[in-house]
Each structure stands twice: as structure tokens, then as C-alpha cells.
Design a protein around this motif. Structure first.
Motif, short mmCIF file in Angstrom:
data_model
loop_
_atom_site.label_atom_id
_atom_site.label_comp_id
_atom_site.label_asym_id
_atom_site.label_seq_id
_atom_site.Cartn_x
_atom_site.Cartn_y
_atom_site.Cartn_z
N ALA A 56 0.82 -1.22 0.00
CA ALA A 56 0.00 0.00 0.00
C ALA A 56 0.85 1.26 0.00
O ALA A 56 0.49 2.27 -0.61
CB ALA A 56 -0.93 0.00 1.20
N GLU A 110 -1.95 -6.26 -1.57
CA GLU A 110 -2.60 -5.65 -0.40
C GLU A 110 -3.69 -6.56 0.14
O GLU A 110 -3.77 -6.81 1.35
CB GLU A 110 -3.18 -4.29 -0.79
CG GLU A 110 -2.14 -3.21 -1.03
CD GLU A 110 -2.74 -1.98 -1.68
OE1 GLU A 110 -3.99 -1.84 -1.66
OE2 GLU A 110 -1.98 -1.16 -2.22
N CYS A 111 -4.54 -7.06 -0.74
CA CYS A 111 -5.62 -7.97 -0.32
C CYS A 111 -5.05 -9.28 0.21
O CYS A 111 -5.60 -9.86 1.16
CB CYS A 111 -6.57 -8.23 -1.48
SG CYS A 111 -7.55 -6.80 -1.97
N TRP A 159 -1.42 -3.21 -7.38
CA TRP A 159 -0.96 -3.29 -5.99
C TRP A 159 -2.05 -3.79 -5.05
O TRP A 159 -1.76 -4.25 -3.94
CB TRP A 159 -0.47 -1.92 -5.51
CG TRP A 159 0.84 -1.50 -6.08
CD1 TRP A 159 1.06 -0.59 -7.07
CD2 TRP A 159 2.14 -2.00 -5.72
NE1 TRP A 159 2.40 -0.48 -7.35
CE2 TRP A 159 3.08 -1.33 -6.53
CE3 TRP A 159 2.58 -2.94 -4.79
CZ2 TRP A 159 4.45 -1.58 -6.44
CZ3 TRP A 159 3.94 -3.18 -4.68
CH2 TRP A 159 4.86 -2.50 -5.51
N LEU A 160 -3.31 -3.69 -5.51
CA LEU A 160 -4.40 -4.18 -4.68
C LEU A 160 -4.31 -5.69 -4.45
O LEU A 160 -4.82 -6.19 -3.44
CB LEU A 160 -5.75 -3.84 -5.33
CG LEU A 160 -6.12 -2.35 -5.36
CD1 LEU A 160 -7.39 -2.15 -6.18
CD2 LEU A 160 -6.31 -1.84 -3.94
N ARG A 219 -2.79 8.73 0.91
CA ARG A 219 -2.97 7.96 -0.32
C ARG A 219 -2.28 6.60 -0.21
O ARG A 219 -1.23 6.47 0.42
CB ARG A 219 -2.40 8.73 -1.52
CG ARG A 219 -3.17 10.00 -1.85
CD ARG A 219 -4.56 9.67 -2.40
NE ARG A 219 -5.32 10.89 -2.73
CZ ARG A 219 -6.20 11.44 -1.92
NH1 ARG A 219 -6.43 10.91 -0.72
NH2 ARG A 219 -6.85 12.52 -2.28
N ARG A 264 -1.36 2.96 -2.73
CA ARG A 264 -1.23 2.53 -4.12
C ARG A 264 -2.42 1.66 -4.51
O ARG A 264 -2.89 0.84 -3.73
CB ARG A 264 0.08 1.77 -4.32
CG ARG A 264 1.30 2.67 -4.19
CD ARG A 264 2.57 2.01 -4.64
NE ARG A 264 3.04 0.99 -3.72
CZ ARG A 264 4.31 0.56 -3.66
NH1 ARG A 264 5.22 1.07 -4.48
NH2 ARG A 264 4.67 -0.38 -2.81
N THR A 265 -2.87 1.84 -5.72
CA THR A 265 -4.00 1.06 -6.23
C THR A 265 -3.53 0.27 -7.46
O THR A 265 -2.35 -0.02 -7.58
CB THR A 265 -5.18 1.98 -6.59
OG1 THR A 265 -4.74 2.99 -7.51
CG2 THR A 265 -5.71 2.67 -5.34
#
Length: 301
Positions: free
Chosen positions: A122, A262-263, A258-259, A252, A254-255
Motif C-alpha cells: 500500500a 494488499e488484499c 498493488w491491490l 494515499r 497505491r492502487t
């Protein structure tokens, strides 16, 4: 990313909260369970030495948390608090003796690896230290609605996992909101000194919401098993804090692709929290009761 002082203070806060959990859980289990929301629960607990010791640890945790929030992003500081559960296991064994089972170490490893992976992916950035009133109005309204709904659902249930999970969800939202208010109040102290701090509504806001969070936490601990309350409290606080950090303070993460990591990290944290809270040794640590299965590697039934 947060500065090293912020991470260090967050770790100290998590350790203090873990100590408080061990002591408060033991105290909460010594008072009788009521069918409704017990307003007098905190009064009863005032007569328990373990609970008073836990409150001192809570005060220390609040001080460390304020220092951490003054140095780093809310979306970094609060997720570190998921380490409370493994730290509670370690501190409980240190205070009560015995050994940690293989299952306990597995849960600890899952949480640590999951948290590190999620935060690294993230890479939260530090936003502002102060949120405008318009954002606060919306955040407070949403949090109040969620807490009210969760408490209402808990009161419609008898003692057990659902009741504990609902109270834990309400406590998680309240803890996250307390941290957000504390961050804004800390900004008031840094910019205007004690006079501005005590004139800020956020200061009294985090005090009131913090007491509410503690009250809901005590009811969650008393209402049912850790397998129901702890994962909800652990992940709920982190995820709501992340949301508040983004919406209130322009932090903010990162999306995009990167999700995925993260998940995956969040999933590991949830797996570890579920696993660790099912280990019989964890139950023995927080209740202060010894059971034959306390040193077993098999999760509790």
C-alpha cells in the motif's frame, strides 16, 4: 511512508494495548453477564486490580499513540495495532508462564507477514494533519450510524459469537474514530500549544469517543469468545482507520495491481487473527484460566 519514530511509537502503543487486553479480559470475565448493555460494567470493574492495571496500560498506549500520530500517517499507525493480538499472547505467557504452542507461533507469523506485506504494497503517504469541518461532519455521521446499528444488532442477541462480533465491530469503528480525532487534536497542540489544544473540539471528541470505545470493547470481551470478537476488532480498526486517513487527511495508498498483494496481506492478517484466537492458549492467556489443552498445538473447539 511513516517515519521510524512513528512506527516505533505505534509498536509501543500496540504492546501497551496488548498488556491492557490481557489484564482487562481477566477482569471482565469476573463480573456477571447481563442481558442488556451494562452501564454499570465499568463501575464493577473499578474494584478489580487487574482492570486498574489495564487502565494504566491504556493511558500509556494513548500517549504512545498520540506521539505516533504526530509523526506519521493514520493509515500506517493504526494498522500496526493488529499486532496487539500476537503481543497479547507473548505478554500473557511472559506474565503467566508456560509455553506458546506451534499453532500460536503460526498465528503470530501469519499476522506479522500479512501486515508487513499489506503495508509495503500500500505504501501509504502522509497527507495533512488537519481535516476541515465539512469532512468531519460526514465522517462523524457515518461512524455514528455504523456504531448505532452494530450496538442495536448486539442487543437483539443473547451471549455468544454474534453479540461479541457486533460489539467488537462498534468498538473497532470507535477506536479508529478516536485515533482520527486524536491526530487532529495533536495538530492543534503542535500549532497552537496547550491553549489551542484544550480549545479544540477534537480534544474532547477523542476523549468521549475513546471512553465509548472502551465501554464497547469491555462488552465485546464479556459477551462471547475471542474467535468472534478479536478478528472483527483487529481488522475493523485497521480498515476503518485506513478509510478515515484517506477521506479526512488526504492520505494515499497505491492502487491498480498493488491491490492484489494488499488484499493478500489482509487475508493473511485475517487468517492469523482467526487462527490465533482459536488457539486454546490464547483463551487461557486473556482469561487467566489454565486448561489441559493450553499447551496443545490443536486449535480450541
Amino acid at each position: 511512508m511513516a517515519t521510524w519514530p512513528a512506527v516505533l511509537f505505534a509498536l509501543l502503543a500496540a504492546a501497551s494495548n496488548a498488556l491492557a487486553t490481557v489484564l482487562q479480559r481477566r477482569a471482565a470475565r469476573t463480573v456477571p453477564l447481563a442481558r442488556g448493555l451494562r452501564v454499570g460494567l465499568l463501575v464493577d470493574l473499578l474494584h478489580r486490580a487487574a482492570w486498574l492495571g489495564g487502565m494504566l496500560a491504556v493511558i500509556a498506549a494513548a500517549c504512545f499513540q498520540a506521539l505516533a500520530l504526530s509523526q506519521g500517517a493514520l493509515s500506517v499507525v493504526q494498522p500496526i495495532f493488529v499486532l496487539e493480538l500476537p503481543l497479547a499472547l507473548l505478554i500473557g505467557r511472559l506474565l503467566l508462564g508456560g509455553r506458546i504452542s506451534r499453532g500460536g507461533w503460526t498465528g503470530v507469523a501469519l499476522i506479522v507477514v500479512g501486515l508487513g506485506s499489506a503495508l509495503a504494497a500500500a505504501a501509504p503517504t502522509i497527507g495533512t494533519d488537519h481535516a476541515p469541518l465539512s469532512r468531519w461532519v460526514l465522517a462523524l455521521a457515518v461512524c455514528a450510524a455504523v456504531v448505532g446499528t452494530a450496538v442495536g444488532a448486539a442487543l437483539r442477541r443473547g451471549a455468544g459469537g454474534v453479540r461479541a462480533a457486533c460489539f467488537a465491530g462498534a468498538a473497532a469503528v470507535s477506536y479508529a474514530l478516536t485515533a482520527a480525532l486524536m491526530k487532529d487534536a495533536t495538530h492543534a497542540w503542535q500549532t497552537g500549544g496547550p491553549a489551542t489544544f484544550f480549545a479544540s473540539w477534537q480534544t474532547y471528541g477523542f476523549a468521549v469517543v475513546g471512553v465509548l470505545a472502551l465501554f464497547l470493547f469491555e462488552n465485546a470481551m464479556q459477551s462471547g469468545p475471542l474467535t468472534a470478537s478479536q478478528p472483527v476488532l483487529t481488522l475493523g480498526d485497521a480498515l476503518v482507520s485506513l478509510s478515515l486517513g484517506v477521506t479526512l487527511f488526504d492520505e494515499r495508498i497505491r492502487t491498480g495491481w498493488w491491490l492484489i498483494p494488499e488484499c493478500a496481506g489482509i487475508a493473511l492478517v485475517l487468517w492469523g487473527a482467526l487462527y490465533l484466537s482459536r488457539v486454546a492458549l490464547t483463551r487461557d492467556v486473556v482469561t487467566g484460566q489454565e486448561a489441559p489443552s493450553a499447551v496443545s498445538d490443536r486449535p480450541a473447539r
